[in-house]
Design an enzyme around this catalytic site. Sequence first.
Site, PDB file in Angstrom:
ATOM      1  N   ASP A 166      -5.000  -1.549   9.753  1.00  0.00           N
ATOM      2  CA  ASP A 166      -4.426  -1.194   8.441  1.00  0.00           C
ATOM      3  C   ASP A 166      -3.199  -0.287   8.577  1.00  0.00           C
ATOM      4  OD1 ASP A 166      -5.857  -2.689   6.653  1.00  0.00           O
ATOM      5  OD2 ASP A 166      -7.251  -1.118   6.077  1.00  0.00           O
TER       6      ASP A 166
ATOM      7  N   ASN B  75     -13.188  -3.163   7.664  1.00  0.00           N
ATOM      8  CA  ASN B  75     -11.906  -3.865   7.551  1.00  0.00           C
ATOM      9  C   ASN B  75     -12.143  -5.365   7.602  1.00  0.00           C
ATOM     10  OD1 ASN B  75      -9.230  -4.195   7.042  1.00  0.00           O
ATOM     11  ND2 ASN B  75      -8.575  -3.963   9.158  1.00  0.00           N
TER      12      ASN B  75
ATOM     13  N   ARG C 208     -12.526   7.763   4.894  1.00  0.00           N
ATOM     14  CA  ARG C 208     -11.799   6.731   5.614  1.00  0.00           C
ATOM     15  C   ARG C 208     -11.723   7.113   7.099  1.00  0.00           C
ATOM     16  NH1 ARG C 208      -9.545   1.789   4.969  1.00  0.00           N
ATOM     17  NH2 ARG C 208      -7.372   1.541   5.557  1.00  0.00           N
TER      18      ARG C 208
ATOM     19  N   SER D 272      -4.847   2.263   2.731  1.00  0.00           N
ATOM     20  CA  SER D 272      -5.902   1.371   2.251  1.00  0.00           C
ATOM     21  C   SER D 272      -5.512   0.771   0.900  1.00  0.00           C
ATOM     22  CB  SER D 272      -7.190   2.182   2.090  1.00  0.00           C
ATOM     23  OG  SER D 272      -8.204   1.391   1.497  1.00  0.00           O
ATOM     24  N   SER D 273      -6.183  -0.320   0.567  1.00  0.00           N
ATOM     25  CA  SER D 273      -6.044  -0.879  -0.782  1.00  0.00           C
ATOM     26  C   SER D 273      -7.287  -0.639  -1.620  1.00  0.00           C
ATOM     27  CB  SER D 273      -5.817  -2.398  -0.693  1.00  0.00           C
ATOM     28  OG  SER D 273      -4.637  -2.671   0.002  1.00  0.00           O
TER      29      SER D 273
ATOM     30  N   GLY E 199      -9.102  -6.667   0.667  1.00  0.00           N
ATOM     31  CA  GLY E 199      -7.833  -6.278   1.290  1.00  0.00           C
ATOM     32  C   GLY E 199      -6.782  -5.969   0.240  1.00  0.00           C
TER      33      GLY E 199
ATOM     34  N   THR F 113     -15.244  -6.481   3.039  1.00  0.00           N
ATOM     35  CA  THR F 113     -15.422  -5.072   2.704  1.00  0.00           C
ATOM     36  C   THR F 113     -16.531  -5.136   1.679  1.00  0.00           C
ATOM     37  OG1 THR F 113     -13.122  -4.478   3.087  1.00  0.00           O
ATOM     38  CG2 THR F 113     -14.275  -3.100   1.529  1.00  0.00           C
TER      39      THR F 113
ATOM     40  N   THR G 222     -15.985  -0.088   4.216  1.00  0.00           N
ATOM     41  CA  THR G 222     -15.546  -1.267   4.941  1.00  0.00           C
ATOM     42  C   THR G 222     -15.542  -1.095   6.448  1.00  0.00           C
ATOM     43  OG1 THR G 222     -13.705  -2.829   5.105  1.00  0.00           O
ATOM     44  CG2 THR G 222     -13.115  -0.537   4.861  1.00  0.00           C
TER      45      THR G 222
END
Length: 556
Positions: free
Chosen positions: A410, A388, A94, A439-440, A461, A368, A386
């Site tokens: 985010d 985003n 990430r 993050s999801s 998302g 994403t 991603t």
Amino acid sequence: MRRTIACLLLAILVFPGVEAAQPVRARKAMVVSRETNATDAGVAILRAGGNAIDAAAAVGFALAVTHPSAGNLGGGGFMLIRFADGRATFIDFRERAPLHATRDMYLDKDGKPTRDSVLGWRAAGVPGTARGLEFAQRKYGKAKWADVVAPSVKLAREGFAISYGLANGLKTAKNLAQFPESKRIFQKSGSYHAAGDKLVQPELAGVLERIQRLGARDFYEGETAKILAAEMAKNGGLITLDDLKQYEAAERKPLEGNYRGFKIITAPPPSSGGIGILQMLAVLEKTGYEKEGAGSAQAIHYTAEAMRRYYADRAEHLGDPDFWPVPVSKLLSPAYVNKLRASINPDKATNSDDIKAGDLKTMESTETTHYSIVDAEGNCVAVTYTLNGGYGSGVAVPGLGFLLNNEMDDFSVKPGHANMYGAIGGEANAILPKKRPLSSMSPSIVLKDGKPFLVVGTPGGTRILTSVMQVIQNVVDFKMNAQDAVNFPRFHHQSRPDKLQMEPLFSPDTRKLLEQRGHTIEIVRTICEIAAIQFEDNGWLAGAADPRVEGKAAGY
Ligand code: DON
């Protein structure tokens, strides 16, 4: 068409266990991704003797060329691996906040959030993709690095045919139009690429060739790094050479939990996804929510109530575990889960105000991407990565040809302020140098009797975790095959806004029953795009690309 789908859905509801749609089946290995050239690149590496981790790197680089709205070098993501010998690991690549990032950097002088976290040079976190894919491949792959990067170099250098969906996406991307280099490359300076045209990306090919020859080091310390840092300085961005040099991927222990005898291996923080999936399923497990069938008002009501409760926790407690003590075991403890379950009224929706106050904001069109891979040895890989938002910050770096993420959005840019997915947050997810935004993304692998059963993930998302969960429910509780489970209409609740989002195919009487229970329904066109692989009982692999988009499942 609609009638056929309705009949098929009815068949599933009336005869649980009946197959309506067919997945792609293969004996040994399977790749499911969002784009055909990328899937083919993954299958080619597998056929040439590479393993699932090699294929994951190849697909990741290929998508950076062929799926520019989300595939990337300028973003980041997560890779979940479950090895054939039973070990599992999670590679966190990430983005991180730049060293010069500050807590209030996206507030104007009156303390109001600006658009800078979403659009332009300042929206980008330090990209992690090149480092993450290399880390995974060097440690766990077995192919030659140059061979893994080769398909992406070819796709960028020689071009590939633009699909119908990509042509539309590029044309309508408002953020791309605002930056001359992005507009030149991706919108043909305003005359636009048509479906069927070739997209050739020489600058991107140059970056990929250097990665192929010199490794990710070039991206973080070499020529690419120098160009990126210089452009950042010229355009008011924050990322410096130091940021790039210091970027590291983190290898973490995946989260594990059980649901109805199945084991779920999933994403730990800085993803909020794994905890959410495990908590929501634990809340549902003892409710008998599934008795009225998939898509019933009863099943949707209980599931939405579990979702609503988790998102209140998410806003308060979740952040980068390197910076914030995320109370993982408390959020998943049986005592706490029982308390959550007991607070659900079977006949009436809870008002989100009674759970946690928040802010209301609608969602923007976003992107994403997720891909799932299984190799002939039985290694499983699930990757979600991603930029985003769709095409990220909109900025293509001159000379490098790749788009930069807008992942800084985010973070919680201000307590209680909704981000582009309507998610709110606070201290746990505040901006700090080197911190990773919450993050999801939830790449997940489900085991049955200790063996791989389902590899699954999606973009979307905040809707990612609820959609991954629904596919697990569809397979485990409603006995659907992989393709039916992916095709089945989805819904989503995230506490704030206090709305039950539903895809259009749920019946009007189901909606009415939910409204009578007090849910406010919002119909949305589609929710997420799953890429799943199921291990069927007869030993076959079933690959399911999501018909909502132009993906491809292929294997051998
Ligand atoms: O990490 C996250 O949760 C988001 N940046 C993911 C964005 C996303 O899935 C957009 N896709 N439709």
